[in-house]
Design an enzyme around this catalytic site. Structure first.
Site, short mmCIF file in Angstrom:
data_model
loop_
_atom_site.label_atom_id
_atom_site.label_comp_id
_atom_site.label_asym_id
_atom_site.label_seq_id
_atom_site.Cartn_x
_atom_site.Cartn_y
_atom_site.Cartn_z
CB ALA A 65 35.26 16.60 20.74
N GLY A 110 32.97 14.11 25.01
CA GLY A 110 32.13 13.53 23.95
C GLY A 110 32.05 12.02 24.03
CD GLU A 113 28.99 15.55 25.56
OE1 GLU A 113 30.12 15.76 25.07
OE2 GLU A 113 28.08 16.37 25.54
CD GLU A 133 32.97 18.02 27.66
OE1 GLU A 133 33.15 17.61 28.82
OE2 GLU A 133 32.36 17.36 26.80
C1 HXC Z 1 42.77 14.69 20.44
C2 HXC Z 1 43.68 13.24 21.93
C3 HXC Z 1 42.55 13.36 22.79
C4 HXC Z 1 41.49 14.23 22.37
C5 HXC Z 1 43.95 12.01 23.71
N1 HXC Z 1 44.51 12.39 22.55
N2 HXC Z 1 42.75 12.60 23.88
N3 HXC Z 1 43.78 13.89 20.78
N4 HXC Z 1 41.65 14.86 21.20
N5 HXC Z 1 40.36 14.38 23.09
C6 HXC Z 1 45.80 11.98 21.99
C7 HXC Z 1 46.96 12.61 22.73
O1 HXC Z 1 47.20 13.93 22.25
C8 HXC Z 1 48.09 11.67 22.39
O2 HXC Z 1 48.52 11.93 21.06
C9 HXC Z 1 47.37 10.30 22.36
O3 HXC Z 1 45.98 10.58 22.18
C10 HXC Z 1 47.53 9.53 23.66
O4 HXC Z 1 47.10 10.38 24.72
P1 HXC Z 1 47.98 10.68 26.01
O5 HXC Z 1 47.52 11.97 26.59
O6 HXC Z 1 49.44 10.55 25.69
O7 HXC Z 1 47.54 9.45 26.94
P2 HXC Z 1 47.51 9.39 28.53
O8 HXC Z 1 48.73 10.04 29.12
O9 HXC Z 1 47.21 7.97 28.86
O10 HXC Z 1 46.27 10.31 28.96
C11 HXC Z 1 44.97 9.90 28.63
C12 HXC Z 1 43.97 11.08 28.87
C13 HXC Z 1 44.47 12.34 28.13
C14 HXC Z 1 43.85 11.35 30.36
C15 HXC Z 1 42.62 10.58 28.33
O11 HXC Z 1 44.78 11.98 26.77
C16 HXC Z 1 43.45 13.43 28.07
O12 HXC Z 1 43.26 14.16 29.05
N6 HXC Z 1 42.80 13.64 26.92
C17 HXC Z 1 41.83 14.68 26.72
C18 HXC Z 1 40.52 14.34 27.39
C19 HXC Z 1 39.51 15.46 27.23
O13 HXC Z 1 39.73 16.60 27.71
N7 HXC Z 1 38.39 15.20 26.57
C20 HXC Z 1 37.30 16.16 26.37
C21 HXC Z 1 37.49 16.81 25.02
S1 HXC Z 1 36.31 18.10 24.74
P3 HXC Z 1 50.08 12.18 20.71
O14 HXC Z 1 50.04 12.51 19.25
O15 HXC Z 1 50.53 13.27 21.59
O16 HXC Z 1 50.70 10.86 21.03
C22 HXC Z 1 34.92 17.27 24.25
C23 HXC Z 1 33.77 18.13 23.80
C24 HXC Z 1 32.63 17.33 23.25
O17 HXC Z 1 34.84 16.09 24.25
C25 HXC Z 1 31.58 18.21 22.62
C26 HXC Z 1 31.94 18.75 21.30
C27 HXC Z 1 30.87 19.51 20.58
#
Ligand code: HXC
Length: 259
Positions: A65, A110, A113, A133
C-alpha cells in the site's frame, strides 16, 4: 477503458492487467484501488476472456500500500482503506476465469496480498516477497492474514507475517506460496504459455472448479464433498461437457463455448 495507474491489454483470450506506477514501485494508492475496482468490474462479465495475468510495470510487482498516503489517514479512514481494498481483491478472487499473478519483482505487503487473491502465483527467480507491515506498526489489511494462512497454514503464515522479513521467490516456492519460478527474462512468456493452455480448457469447468475450491476451503470435508458433487452435476448439464466428451471420442480438439 483507460486508467491513470493501470494498463489493460488483450491478446486473444488472454488479458493482461499491469499495475503502472513504476516510480512508486506500483504501490497501491487510493486511485489505484478505485481503478482496479472499475477495471475488474468491467471485465468480470466478459466471456471472451479466458485468463487474466496480473503484473507490475518496471522492477516491482507491487511494493505494498502507498505508505505516504497512509500517513494522512486516521483510524476510521484507515479501516475504510482496508475495506475498500478487500472488496476489490474479492472481485479479483471471484472472477469466473483463471487469474495468474505474474510477480516480476517486489511483492510486499498489499502487493503479496494482491498476488494471493489471484488463482496462483508465478514469479521471477529474482522476485522478493513478504509482508513488512509489522515493520511499520501495521498489520496486513488487504486479506493477507486470511489468504496467506489458507495458502500455507497458520504456522508458516505466522512466521512470514511476524518476521516482516523479505524472502526470495525460491523460498516462497518451497513454502508453496509461489507455484513456479522462471528466469526474469522468460517470466511473462512462460506465464502466457500457461495462460494459453488454460484458455483451451472448458470455461464452464474452470468457473465451477474455482467455486469448488474457494467455497469448499471454508467448509468441512463432508460439506465440501457435497458442494463438489453439486458442481459436478452443473458441469454435467453443460454444453462444454457434451463437447469435451464428444471431442475425445471423435479424436479431435474440443471447441468450448463456456455454456
Ligand atoms: C509509497 C513507495 C513504497 C510504498 C516504495 N516506494 N515502496 N512509496 N509506498 N509502499 C517509493 C519510494 O519511496 C521511492 O520513492 C520509490 O518508490 C523507489 O523506492 P526505493 O525505496 O528508493 O527503492 P529500493 O531502494 O529499491 O527499495 C525497494 C523496497 C523499498 C525494498 C521495496 O522501497 C521498501 O521497503 N518499500 C516499502 C515496502 C513496504 O513496507 N510495503 C508494505 C506497505 S504496508 P522516492 O520518491 O523516494 O524516489 C501495506 C499494507 C497493506 O502494504 C494493507 C493496507 C490496508
Amino acid at each position: 477503458m483507460s486508467f491513470e495507474t493501470l494498463e489493460l491489454t488483450r491478446e486473444g483470450a488472454i488479458a493482461t492487467l499491469t499495475l503502472n506506477r513504476p516510480k512508486a514501485l506500483n504501490s497501491l494508492n487510493a486511485r489505484m484501488i478505485q481503478e482496479l475496482g472499475e477495471c475488474l468490474g468491467s471485465i468480470r462479465e466478459d466471456s471472451s476472456i479466458r485468463c487474466l495475468l496480473v503484473t507490475g510495470a518496471g522492477k516491482a510487482f507491487v511494493a505494498g500500500a502507498d505508505i505516504k498516503e497512509m500517513d494522512e489517514r486516521d483510524p476510521a479512514t484507515g479501516k475504510q482503506m482496508a475495506e475498500d481494498g478487500q472488496r476489490v481483491f474479492q472481485i479479483l478472487e471471484e472472477l469466473p476465469f483463471a487469474t495468474i499473478a505474474v510477480v516480476n519483482g517486489f511483492a510486499l505487503g498489499g502487493g503479496l496480498e494482491l498476488a494471493l487473491a489471484c488463482d496462483f502465483i508465478l514469479a521471477s527467480k529474482t522476485a522478493k516477497m513478504g509482508t513488512p507491515e509489522v515493520t511499520l506498526g501495521l498489520i496486513c489489511g488487504y486479506g493477507g492474514t486470511q489468504r496467506l494462512t489458507r495458502a500455507v497454514g497458520p504456522k508458516l503464515a505466522r512466521m512470514i507475517t511476524l518476521t516482516g522479513d523479505i524472502y526470495t521467490a525460491e523460498q516462497m516456492e518451497k513454502w508453496g506460496v509461489v507455484a513456479m519460478t522462471f528466469d526474469s527474462s522468460n517470466l511473462l512468456e512462460e506465464a502466457k504459455k500457461i495462460a494459453n493452455n488454460i484458455s483451451q480448457r472448458s470455461p464452464k469447468a474452470i468457473k465451477l472448479t474455482k467455486q469448488a475450491i474457494s467455497r469448499g476451503v471454508e467448509q468441512t470435508l463432508a460439506e465440501g464433498l457435497k458442494l463438489e458433487a453439486e458442481l459436478f452435476r452443473q458441469a454435467f448439464v453443460s454444453e462444454d461437457k457434451r463437447e469435451g466428451i464428444r471431442a475425445f471420442i471423435e479424436k479431435r480438439a474440443p471447441h468450448f463455448t463456456g455454456r
